[in-house]
Design an enzyme around this catalytic site. Structure first.
Site, PDB file in Angstrom:
ATOM      1  CB  SER A  22      -2.458   3.963   1.642  1.00 34.44           C
ATOM      2  OG  SER A  22      -1.171   3.360   1.540  1.00 34.44           O
ATOM      3  CG  HIS A  74      -3.328   1.158   5.345  1.00 29.48           C
ATOM      4  ND1 HIS A  74      -3.844   1.002   5.843  1.00 29.48           N
ATOM      5  CD2 HIS A  74      -2.941   1.187   3.906  1.00 29.48           C
ATOM      6  CE1 HIS A  74      -4.329  -0.587   5.341  1.00 29.48           C
ATOM      7  NE2 HIS A  74      -3.388  -0.236   4.160  1.00 29.48           N
ATOM      8  CG  ASP A 128       0.238  -0.807   1.830  1.00 25.85           C
ATOM      9  OD1 ASP A 128      -0.936  -1.037   2.809  1.00 25.85           O
ATOM     10  OD2 ASP A 128      -0.458   0.758   1.406  1.00 25.85           O
ATOM     11  CG  MET A 183       3.388  -4.563  -0.030  1.00 21.63           C
ATOM     12  SD  MET A 183       3.332  -4.259  -1.721  1.00 21.63           S
ATOM     13  CE  MET A 183       2.388  -3.223  -1.474  1.00 21.63           C
ATOM     14  CG  HIS A 210      -2.502  -4.341   4.505  1.00 18.32           C
ATOM     15  ND1 HIS A 210      -2.581  -3.668   3.080  1.00 18.32           N
ATOM     16  CD2 HIS A 210      -2.917  -5.607   4.167  1.00 18.32           C
ATOM     17  CE1 HIS A 210      -3.227  -4.107   2.258  1.00 18.32           C
ATOM     18  NE2 HIS A 210      -3.626  -5.857   3.509  1.00 18.32           N
ATOM     19  CG  MET A 219      -0.417  -7.012   1.804  1.00 14.09           C
ATOM     20  SD  MET A 219      -0.844  -5.597   0.489  1.00 14.09           S
ATOM     21  CE  MET A 219       0.102  -4.625   1.530  1.00 14.09           C
ATOM     22  CG  MET A 245      -7.564  -6.890   0.500  1.00 14.94           C
ATOM     23  SD  MET A 245      -6.268  -5.354   0.568  1.00 14.94           S
ATOM     24  CE  MET A 245      -5.593  -4.388  -0.826  1.00 14.94           C
ATOM     25  CG  ASP A 299      -6.361  -0.610   1.661  1.00 11.28           C
ATOM     26  OD1 ASP A 299      -5.289  -0.194   0.139  1.00 11.28           O
ATOM     27  OD2 ASP A 299      -4.803  -1.664   1.679  1.00 11.28           O
TER      28      ASP A 299
HETATM   29  C1  DX5 Z   1      -1.679  -2.211  -1.986  1.00 11.85           C
HETATM   30  C2  DX5 Z   1      -1.791  -1.568  -0.877  1.00 11.85           C
HETATM   31  C3  DX5 Z   1      -3.068  -0.103  -0.824  1.00 11.85           C
HETATM   32  C4  DX5 Z   1      -2.365   1.056  -1.375  1.00 11.85           C
HETATM   33  C5  DX5 Z   1      -4.039   1.726  -1.827  1.00 11.85           C
HETATM   34  O1  DX5 Z   1      -1.987  -3.720  -1.791  1.00 11.85           O
HETATM   35  O2  DX5 Z   1      -3.147  -2.368   0.786  1.00 11.85           O
HETATM   36  O3  DX5 Z   1      -3.156   0.709   0.732  1.00 11.85           O
HETATM   37  O4  DX5 Z   1      -2.165   1.825  -1.304  1.00 11.85           O
HETATM   38  O5  DX5 Z   1      -3.960   2.587  -2.483  1.00 11.85           O
HETATM   39  P1  DX5 Z   1      -4.865   3.078  -3.576  1.00 11.85           P
HETATM   40  O6  DX5 Z   1      -5.759   4.458  -2.923  1.00 11.85           O
HETATM   41  O7  DX5 Z   1      -4.239   4.271  -4.057  1.00 11.85           O
HETATM   42  O8  DX5 Z   1      -5.536   2.437  -4.898  1.00 11.85           O
HETATM   43 ZN    ZN Z   2      -2.869  -1.396   2.783  1.00 11.56          ZN
END
Ligand code: DX5
Ligand code: ZN
Length: 219
Positions: A9, A34, A36, A38, A67, A69, A138, A176
């Protein structure tokens, strides 16, 4: 043996040299990346969106595992597809028309994923299990990297794998949040096969971290 994939990620990468960090992940042997997104509403934080994805697409052939969010992800499927996503995963909790949106992702020729937060039961997915390529569980509350794995997730992974087995489905289960070398075997044994790792990969020697993860995943 189920095929496994490591999806580092980039939320935990250093954005001042993102290209270099991605190269290290690739050289270490990872096959997914990955990404993310947000929006500051579905989760409190804001990360990055379309322009960064477009730039990442230009420099890598890794499978871009996006992903979302974000609230009402249906608004942005086309844009993320245009920017080079290979897999788009949307939150069940954020989407008004889950089936329609998943179908739309597949119509664009991409793989469709659905994701649920730790407090959302697997049962909400019963109707869409055969309409997705991947289910993301998650294993922390979404929103931030570097949190601790929620232990009850292990049972949830196991339950979801049984639900899929009962229907004869080989669907990928991605996990994740808080995945480290130390708990990797636990989630694999429970039935996960796509592993997201942020802080555990992008700290110290990125190539070596990826190799260490893959060694555990391939044994
Ligand atoms: C959190 C993200 C993850 C995050 C995971 O909301 O969806 O993808 O990057 O990070 P680690 O592996 O550090 O928990
Ligand atoms: Zn993620």
């Amino acid at each position: 043996m189920r095929k496994t994939y490591l999806s580092p990620s980039i939320l935990s990468a250093d954005f001042a040299h993102l290209g270099e960090d991605i190269r290290c992940v690739k050289e270490g042997g990872a096959t997914y990346l990955h990404y993310d997104v947000m929006d500051g509403r579905f989760v409190p934080s804001i990360s990055f969106g379309m322009p960064v994805l477009r730039s990442v697409r230009k420099i890598t052939d890794l499978v871009l595992d996006v992903h979302l969010m974000i609230e009402e992800p249906e608004r942005y499927i086309d844009e993320f597809a245009d920017c080079g996503a290979d897999i788009i995963t949307i939150h069940q909790e954020a989407c008004r028309d889950l089936k329609g949106t998943l179908a739309g992702i597949r119509e664009r020729g991409l793989k469709a994923g659905v994701v649920i937060k730790p407090g959302t039961p697997n049962q909400v997915l019963a109707d869409v299990l055969d309409q997705v390529d991947m289910i993301l569980l998650m294993t922390v509350e979404p929103g931030f990297g570097g949190q601790a794995y929620i232990p009850s997730s292990t049972e949830k992974i196991r339950e979801l794998r049984s639900m899929l087995d009962a229907r004869g489905l080989q669907t990928d289960i991605e996990v994740d949040g808080g995945i480290k070398k130390e708990n990797l075997q636990t989630v694999l044994d429970a039935g996960a096969n796509v592993i997201v790792a942020g802080s555990a990969v992008f700290a110290g020697d990125i190539r070596q971290n990826v190799r260490d993860f893959l060694t555990i995943m391939q044994r």
